[in-house]
Scaffold this motif. Structure first.
Motif, PDB file in Angstrom:
ATOM      1  N   VAL A 143      -1.875   0.691   3.993  1.00 40.90           N
ATOM      2  CA  VAL A 143      -1.825   1.339   5.407  1.00 40.90           C
ATOM      3  C   VAL A 143      -0.236   0.938   5.588  1.00 40.90           C
ATOM      4  O   VAL A 143      -0.122  -0.237   5.480  1.00 40.90           O
ATOM      5  CB  VAL A 143      -1.759   1.180   7.237  1.00 40.90           C
ATOM      6  N   MET A 144       1.141   1.603   5.689  1.00 39.89           N
ATOM      7  CA  MET A 144       2.138   0.944   5.404  1.00 39.89           C
ATOM      8  C   MET A 144       2.506   0.752   6.973  1.00 39.89           C
ATOM      9  O   MET A 144       2.453   1.591   8.151  1.00 39.89           O
ATOM     10  CB  MET A 144       3.678   2.534   5.201  1.00 39.89           C
ATOM     11  N   GLN A 151       4.666   8.401  -5.999  1.00 41.02           N
ATOM     12  CA  GLN A 151       5.343   8.416  -5.055  1.00 41.02           C
ATOM     13  C   GLN A 151       5.698   7.067  -4.617  1.00 41.02           C
ATOM     14  O   GLN A 151       5.722   6.123  -4.519  1.00 41.02           O
ATOM     15  CB  GLN A 151       5.160   8.708  -3.672  1.00 41.02           C
ATOM     16  N   LYS A 152       7.150   6.494  -5.250  1.00 39.92           N
ATOM     17  CA  LYS A 152       7.534   5.253  -5.235  1.00 39.92           C
ATOM     18  C   LYS A 152       8.653   5.342  -3.457  1.00 39.92           C
ATOM     19  O   LYS A 152       8.784   5.784  -3.414  1.00 39.92           O
ATOM     20  CB  LYS A 152       8.633   4.793  -6.681  1.00 39.92           C
ATOM     21  N   ILE A 153       8.009   4.039  -3.532  1.00 39.60           N
ATOM     22  CA  ILE A 153       8.328   4.310  -2.296  1.00 39.60           C
ATOM     23  C   ILE A 153       9.048   2.579  -1.944  1.00 39.60           C
ATOM     24  O   ILE A 153       8.930   1.984  -1.933  1.00 39.60           O
ATOM     25  CB  ILE A 153       7.238   3.860  -0.604  1.00 39.60           C
ATOM     26  N   LYS A 154      10.440   3.146  -1.199  1.00 38.35           N
ATOM     27  CA  LYS A 154      11.086   1.941  -0.095  1.00 38.35           C
ATOM     28  C   LYS A 154      10.933   0.591   0.099  1.00 38.35           C
ATOM     29  O   LYS A 154       9.366   0.691   0.825  1.00 38.35           O
ATOM     30  CB  LYS A 154      11.855   2.445   0.515  1.00 38.35           C
ATOM     31  N   ALA A 155      10.571  -0.671  -0.251  1.00 38.08           N
ATOM     32  CA  ALA A 155       9.004  -1.857  -0.164  1.00 38.08           C
ATOM     33  C   ALA A 155      10.102  -1.764   1.007  1.00 38.08           C
ATOM     34  O   ALA A 155       9.116  -2.215   2.681  1.00 38.08           O
ATOM     35  CB  ALA A 155       9.686  -2.318  -0.901  1.00 38.08           C
ATOM     36  N   ALA A 177      16.894  -2.479   6.645  1.00 35.66           N
ATOM     37  CA  ALA A 177      17.094  -3.352   7.086  1.00 35.66           C
ATOM     38  C   ALA A 177      15.492  -4.336   7.805  1.00 35.66           C
ATOM     39  O   ALA A 177      15.514  -5.180   8.536  1.00 35.66           O
ATOM     40  CB  ALA A 177      17.865  -4.734   8.971  1.00 35.66           C
ATOM     41  N   ARG A 178      14.207  -3.149   7.874  1.00 34.57           N
ATOM     42  CA  ARG A 178      13.422  -3.816   9.006  1.00 34.57           C
ATOM     43  C   ARG A 178      12.396  -3.686   7.103  1.00 34.57           C
ATOM     44  O   ARG A 178      12.517  -3.415   6.309  1.00 34.57           O
ATOM     45  CB  ARG A 178      12.661  -2.392   9.189  1.00 34.57           C
ATOM     46  N   ASP A 179      11.301  -5.093   7.499  1.00 36.03           N
ATOM     47  CA  ASP A 179      11.157  -5.152   6.599  1.00 36.03           C
ATOM     48  C   ASP A 179       9.211  -4.556   6.907  1.00 36.03           C
ATOM     49  O   ASP A 179       8.359  -4.292   7.808  1.00 36.03           O
ATOM     50  CB  ASP A 179       9.788  -6.264   7.070  1.00 36.03           C
ATOM     51  N   ALA A 180       9.336  -3.447   5.744  1.00 36.06           N
ATOM     52  CA  ALA A 180       7.901  -2.646   5.242  1.00 36.06           C
ATOM     53  C   ALA A 180       7.009  -3.002   4.933  1.00 36.06           C
ATOM     54  O   ALA A 180       7.986  -3.437   3.352  1.00 36.06           O
ATOM     55  CB  ALA A 180       8.693  -0.941   5.161  1.00 36.06           C
ATOM     56  N   SER A 181       6.161  -3.076   4.379  1.00 38.87           N
ATOM     57  CA  SER A 181       5.078  -3.331   3.830  1.00 38.87           C
ATOM     58  C   SER A 181       3.722  -2.031   4.208  1.00 38.87           C
ATOM     59  O   SER A 181       3.131  -2.755   5.251  1.00 38.87           O
ATOM     60  CB  SER A 181       4.883  -4.903   3.141  1.00 38.87           C
ATOM     61  N   TRP A 182       3.025  -2.963   2.858  1.00 37.23           N
ATOM     62  CA  TRP A 182       1.569  -2.109   2.944  1.00 37.23           C
ATOM     63  C   TRP A 182       0.493  -3.030   3.074  1.00 37.23           C
ATOM     64  O   TRP A 182       0.044  -3.707   2.319  1.00 37.23           O
ATOM     65  CB  TRP A 182       1.685  -1.619   1.057  1.00 37.23           C
ATOM     66  N   PHE A 183      -0.618  -2.478   4.071  1.00 40.12           N
ATOM     67  CA  PHE A 183      -1.329  -3.667   3.620  1.00 40.12           C
ATOM     68  C   PHE A 183      -2.939  -3.402   4.073  1.00 40.12           C
ATOM     69  O   PHE A 183      -2.681  -1.965   4.123  1.00 40.12           O
ATOM     70  CB  PHE A 183      -1.562  -4.150   5.564  1.00 40.12           C
ATOM     71  N   PRO A 184      -4.209  -3.495   3.323  1.00 38.06           N
ATOM     72  CA  PRO A 184      -5.387  -3.094   2.887  1.00 38.06           C
ATOM     73  C   PRO A 184      -5.612  -3.268   4.301  1.00 38.06           C
ATOM     74  O   PRO A 184      -5.232  -4.019   4.729  1.00 38.06           O
ATOM     75  CB  PRO A 184      -5.685  -4.285   1.893  1.00 38.06           C
TER      76      PRO A 184
END
Lengths: 229, 229
Positions: A28-29, A105-109, A113-120
């Motif tokens: 989940v992003m 789909q390559k997503i911006k990490a 200036a916000r920290d977005a990331s993917w969590f299991p």
DNA sequence: TCAAAAGTGTTTTATATACACCCATGT
DNA sequence: ACATGGGTGTATATAAAACACTTTTGA
């Protein structure tokens, strides 16, 4: 219905983005908030609905702005309107959920200036606002819906192996499935096209790659066919 | 999420009320509009969400005010936000649907100088706003949900016969069911309590009256049981 | 005694489940 | 030649579907 003007709640859209990565893990992003309230906490992407855009357009715009995602399966989930869900102001949010494949789909990490990331799914931190509740609702919807609508294919690459499909179902439904019975059932629907290709770069027998025949599905559906796993 | 203030869409709730009458006919409550826009046309009950009430509270309040209904099964349906759905102003509506039994709950026929009445599903007039679309969505939801959640009992009286239950399913699903198979299936779930009473005032053999055992259902559900017709 | 709906079982068919070995490929 | 996952079929159990007559009651 009256034309008398009451003060209006603020209206936002929020979007749970489910992504399947190269290891077939469901994630989940989340975006780390850089301003109060809940500064520093993780939240799902979202923002205000503008006066001249539909709800779905707002959800798509926020996804594009905050995550770079554009071509995506998107479905309305539920509308959350508890009084205290945003401490600043009365805010009602229309929640959506999106399904994408993280390899294609390559997503911006990280964006804006916000920290977005993917969590299991097993490692979700405590979320801002009522986003825990929204995520829980989204997981329940995905779990329920994947059994009687072919939405799982939205998470897979265009071409996929039967094992990848099975593993996805096992992950989402959270229980193991019998390989032979699973294949028998899915193939008997005759909705998978054998692409003629096989997977590459594996150190064992390469599996066939299939594609979901969406147009055939839509035709069958019109004639009363029900997809069901 | 920003704190900058955009102009806000108006937020309303609208409610599709399904009622089952003494003749086992499924009806929808509509209200004739006495002011523009769509003056004179029929619409579903609804109104603005107040700043200090939840969405569900707003839906319940509108139901009470406009129809006199209070104790009712209510579920959120979908949120509609097309730009032109209200010609006066940008208005987003959170739609709900309600299920009631018209014999047990006596409803005001008309309220607040408005003309409210019950229409059979086959005789719905052209509705105001996008209320046709909302109704269509509600019917689809009811049809889908009645098969795997025991919501049909909300439409029946507390005590009902198996034939009444079957007829309800036939009406909602819009196809005939086999009497023996239907009874076998519903009774095998062991969720109906034989009240010991029989129906009154019929000029033929009187049918047994049953009650739905909701507490038993909730228990079973927790243990993974799935209601399904 | 007639009309009208209630109530009841069995057979057939289809679907779901359980289960184990050989195959192809890369190292 | 070994390790790894791919691919395949049958037998059994369970659930769904098809189907018709007798019973009860009031008019």
């Amino acid at each position: 219905m009256h034309t008398y003007e009451y003060p209006r709640p603020a209206l936002t859209v929020d979007c749970i983005v489910f992504g399947l990565d190269a290891q077939q893990e469901l994630k989940v992003m989340l975006i780390q908030r850089d301003i109060p309230p809940f500064q520093g906490q993780w939240a799902i992407p979202g923002g205000f609905v503008r006066i001249d855009e539909t709800l779905e357009a707002a959800a798509l715009r926020e996804l594009r702005e905050e995550t770079g995602i554009y071509d995506v399966y998107l479905e309305q989930l539920y509308t959350f309107g508890d009084l205290a869900r945003d401490p600043r102001d009365r805010t009602v949010t229309v929640a959506y959920y999106a399904l994408i494949n993280l390899v294609e789909q390559k997503i911006k990490a990280s964006t804006d200036a916000r920290d977005a990331s993917w969590f299991p799914l097993s490692k979700i931190p405590k979320l801002a606002f009522d986003h825990d509740k929204i995520l829980k609702t989204a997981i329940a919807r995905l779990r329920g819906k994947i059994r009687y609508e072919p939405i799982g294919f939205e998470l897979l690459a265009t071409k996929f192996t039967l094992s990848q499909l099975q593993k996805l179902y096992e992950t989402v439904l959270d229980h193991p499935l019998d390989k032979r019975n699973f294949r028998k059932k899915i193939l008997s629907m005759e909705l998978l096209i054998d692409s003629g290709e096989v997977e590459q770069g594996v150190s064992h027998r390469a599996a066939k790659l299939y594609q979901f025949d969406e147009s055939k599905y839509l035709q069958l559906k019109q004639n009363g066919f029900n997809f069901e796993i």
